[in-house]
Design an enzyme around this catalytic site. Sequence first.
Site, PDB file in Angstrom:
ATOM      1  N   ASP A  25      -2.235   1.249   7.293  1.00 50.66           N
ATOM      2  CA  ASP A  25      -1.556   1.040   6.016  1.00 50.66           C
ATOM      3  C   ASP A  25      -1.148  -0.423   5.847  1.00 50.66           C
ATOM      4  O   ASP A  25      -1.234  -0.984   4.756  1.00 50.66           O
ATOM      5  CB  ASP A  25      -0.336   1.964   5.903  1.00 50.66           C
ATOM      6  CG  ASP A  25      -0.748   3.424   5.896  1.00 50.66           C
ATOM      7  OD1 ASP A  25      -1.574   3.803   5.048  1.00 50.66           O
ATOM      8  OD2 ASP A  25      -0.263   4.186   6.748  1.00 50.66           O
ATOM      9  N   ASP A  34       0.867  -1.172   0.000  1.00 49.01           N
ATOM     10  CA  ASP A  34       0.000   0.000   0.000  1.00 49.01           C
ATOM     11  C   ASP A  34       0.906   1.225   0.000  1.00 49.01           C
ATOM     12  O   ASP A  34       1.214   1.785   1.056  1.00 49.01           O
ATOM     13  CB  ASP A  34      -0.916   0.000   1.227  1.00 49.01           C
ATOM     14  CG  ASP A  34      -1.836   1.221   1.257  1.00 49.01           C
ATOM     15  OD1 ASP A  34      -2.280   1.648   0.168  1.00 49.01           O
ATOM     16  OD2 ASP A  34      -2.085   1.745   2.349  1.00 49.01           O
ATOM     17  N   GLU A  62      -2.418  -1.894  -5.181  1.00 46.59           N
ATOM     18  CA  GLU A  62      -3.605  -1.300  -5.787  1.00 46.59           C
ATOM     19  C   GLU A  62      -3.198  -0.476  -6.993  1.00 46.59           C
ATOM     20  O   GLU A  62      -2.122   0.127  -7.006  1.00 46.59           O
ATOM     21  CB  GLU A  62      -4.323  -0.391  -4.783  1.00 46.59           C
ATOM     22  CG  GLU A  62      -5.153  -1.148  -3.790  1.00 46.59           C
ATOM     23  CD  GLU A  62      -5.993  -0.236  -2.910  1.00 46.59           C
ATOM     24  OE1 GLU A  62      -6.716  -0.770  -2.075  1.00 46.59           O
ATOM     25  OE2 GLU A  62      -5.929   0.995  -3.046  1.00 46.59           O
TER      26      GLU A  62
END
Length: 157
Positions: free
Chosen positions: A139, A7, A67
Amino acid sequence: MLILGLDPSLSCTGWGVVRVEGARLSHVANGQIATDAKAPMAARLAVLQAGVAEVIAAHRPDRAAAEEVFANKNPQSTLKLAQARGAVLAACGVANIEVREHAARLVKKAVVGTGAADKRQVQAMLKVLLPGAQVAGADAADALAVAIADAHLGGRG
């Protein structure tokens, strides 16, 4: 198989490693790599790249997942995210680790069952999917969710 979920963020990049054995998932490790907001950009990016490189060296994942990038309303925030992402992905590239990218909605759907899930719902499902895992922070939780989604999606995304 070990999957490293990432992330990326300039202020604090989350990471999480899960082991996949057939349909079974287990927690290996997770953490966060924080940078000093007062440090020069190049130094902050170096901290992120070195931190991810250390995680890769310690856990030797088979692949990584992150992502897909999204655009913020603030162009400066988008640029900083892209730079942090570049440093994190470069660490994977140096280690010759494939990085699969998944849309945020797809990650949420794979973990919670709905693409509209909020962070609280994702974190609650992590407790169900990875019982006993001590998550280092929000996170790291997001990074574990990305790793789990990648395991469930089998590279689709």
